[in-house]
Every structure is written in C-alpha cells, then in structure tokens.
Design an enzyme around this catalytic site. Sequence first.
Site, short mmCIF file in Angstrom:
data_model
loop_
_atom_site.label_atom_id
_atom_site.label_comp_id
_atom_site.label_asym_id
_atom_site.label_seq_id
_atom_site.Cartn_x
_atom_site.Cartn_y
_atom_site.Cartn_z
N ASP A 76 -11.28 2.94 4.19
CA ASP A 76 -11.69 1.54 4.10
C ASP A 76 -13.21 1.41 4.06
O ASP A 76 -13.73 0.34 3.75
CB ASP A 76 -11.17 0.76 5.33
CG ASP A 76 -10.07 -0.22 4.97
OD1 ASP A 76 -9.89 -0.51 3.77
OD2 ASP A 76 -9.39 -0.70 5.89
N GLN B 38 -4.89 -1.32 9.71
CA GLN B 38 -4.81 -2.66 9.12
C GLN B 38 -5.45 -3.69 10.06
O GLN B 38 -5.11 -3.77 11.23
CB GLN B 38 -3.33 -3.00 8.87
CG GLN B 38 -3.10 -4.33 8.20
CD GLN B 38 -3.63 -4.38 6.76
OE1 GLN B 38 -3.44 -3.44 5.99
NE2 GLN B 38 -4.30 -5.46 6.41
N LYS C 105 0.84 -1.21 0.00
CA LYS C 105 0.00 0.00 0.00
C LYS C 105 0.87 1.25 0.00
O LYS C 105 0.63 2.19 -0.75
CB LYS C 105 -0.92 0.01 1.23
CG LYS C 105 -2.09 -0.94 1.11
CD LYS C 105 -2.80 -1.16 2.44
CE LYS C 105 -3.86 -2.24 2.28
NZ LYS C 105 -4.42 -2.71 3.55
#
Length: 297
Positions: free
Chosen positions: A121, A98, A54
Amino acid sequence: MAANIIDGKAFAAKVRAKIATNVSTLKMEHGVVPGLAVVLVGEDPASQVYVRSKGKQTIEVGMNSVEHKLHENTSEDILLALIDDLNKDDAVHGILVQLPLPKQLNEALVINRIAPEKDVDGFHIANVGLLGTGQKSMVPCTPLGCLLMLRDYHGTLSGKSAVVVGRSNIVGKPMAQLLLNDSCTVTIAHSRTKELQEVVKQADIVVAAVGRPEMLTGEWIKPGATVIDVGINRVDAADGKTKLVGDVDYESCAKVAGAITPVPGGVGPMTIACLLANTVTACCRINNIPEFEGFSS
Ligand code: NDP
C-alpha cells in the site's frame, strides 16, 4: 469539443494482462509465485467488498492470495503478532491491512509494523520518506494508478502544471509527490486554499481527491486540461436508488477538458491493478529478480 475519455477500466484490464504474463515468467524462470496477504479486521461492509475483489483479482492473475479475517475486537498485540508472522513468511511478498481499522487499534503503529519491502500500500513511513526523496519505494496504489494513466495519455508529463485538490496521506500528498518526481510544477490545494477555482483553472492537469460529490465544475477547468477524478461518492439518484459520482461534475467538465476519467470506470479499477503490480514488484525486489518495466513511479 468533447473531452477524450480516459478509460480506466480498459487500461486496468491491460495492466492486469501484463501482470499475468509477468507472474507466469516469475513462475517459469524463477520458480516463485508472488503472494499477497490481506488482513481485514471487523465487519465493515465496504471493506469486505474491497477485500473480496482484491482476492479475486489476485488469483485471476495467477498469484497466491491469503485472507486473514479478524474479529472487530481484536487486540493490537494479536494483530501485530500476525503481521510479524506475515513479515517472516517467504510465500508472502505483499501485506495489506485494510483501512479503516476499529478504533482500539493504532493505525500508524500497525502500518509501520509491516516490513517496508512488503508494504504494497506504500503507507509505511519508510516508503513515504523514500518517495519524498525521489528514491525507489513502494508507491500508494491510487496515486500510482493516476500516474500510469497520465503517462499513458500524455507520454511525458515534464513541465506541465498540475493542481492536486486534497492533501490526504493516501491520495493527495503522494499524488503531488509523484507528479513532482515526473517534473510537473505542482500545487497542492485543500480546504483552506483561497480562490480555489482560480488555482484549479491554471492547471494543465487537475487531480481531484476531495470526497465532495461533483464539487469541481466545468468553469473551474482550463480548456484542454486533463482531469483525473479520484472521488468515489454515493449519492441519491432520481430513481430513488443510489449512484456513484466523483468529485468532478463530469458533464460540465467533459465539455471543457481535453481528457477526463469517468466515475465509475476511471481511477477505481486502476487502484486494484496497481496493488497487484506492487505485489509483483515486491516479489522481484525480495528475490533479487530484475523488476518488470512500466509499473513503477
Ligand atoms: P480525505 O477526506 O482524507 O481528504 C480529503 C481532502 O480534500 C483533504 O485534504 C481536505 O482538505 C480536502 N477538501 C475537503 N473539502 C474541500 C473543499 N471544499 N475544498 C478544497 N479541499 C477540500 O479523503 P481521501 O484523500 O482519502 O479521498 C478523497 C476522495 O477519493 C474520496 O472521495 C474517496 O472516496 C476517494 N478515494 C478513491 C479511491 C479510488 O480507488 N478511486 C481510493 C481512495 C480514495 P483539508 O486537509 O484541509 O481538510
């Protein structure tokens, strides 16, 4: 006839190229550089790989990337304080924590602490509610990637019957909602669904997000249907190594389907591309700049 391959790797490269152009427009015309902060707690090897990837792709499209690596035993207070700081930081437009988190940390509490407009997200409860009511929201990256590929392949999805196998909060449910918002007739199937094979066989569009290696075979698929394989499963290969397979048995399904995504090289690359797209979208919204077209639900 063999199915058309929906090449997620090539499509993701195109998406990233467009994002890079959008990022330079933001810099030149508005003096802003989109910034993504990724928070990793602990040493989970798969998470470390994702986070590295990422960060690398964020920089490649010209955005700022910040990584915060915290110890496995980090307390909730420390993590929440970091999120509060990132929420206030004007250089940060997207925040990603994460998952999975170590067990002492309450995932829902942590995710819901992220400012909804920076929740790239799309897991914050406010964004879930906005998506569920068909309003502008941050959309989870994996389902958004599937939607963009489906729109690119089909043009309009209106009127198609879609079956999503899997009802997780991160893939199945938002995927179904996105297809519904695009006027598909949607069925969500799961482990308790009866006559699953028959249910799947009705669909013009099948999205498999089950986490079971090669579960859906060619017999399940309506001839000509489009099959999107979200699954990422590591299995033993004949040569004693491991290999990645999807939730779909590619070989048998590709003989029946009209179009299919491979694993690897299908949905996976689109997930990170959509994370970058969401960060650009968040940057535009936060700065009251008109959004770029093509990357939202
Ligand atoms: P979850 O384990 O959270 O959810 C799996 C879903 O599949 C559940 O709803 C479960 O039903 C359903 N299911 C399990 N077994 C069966 C069965 N035998 N028949 C019908 N339904 C079944 O997984 P995720 O949604 O997080 O992920 C799904 C897959 O996608 C995984 O392979 C994961 O690795 C992959 N993935 C890939 C990403 C990418 O970037 N390509 C990103 C995220 C995930 P029930 O609710 O009834 O238990």
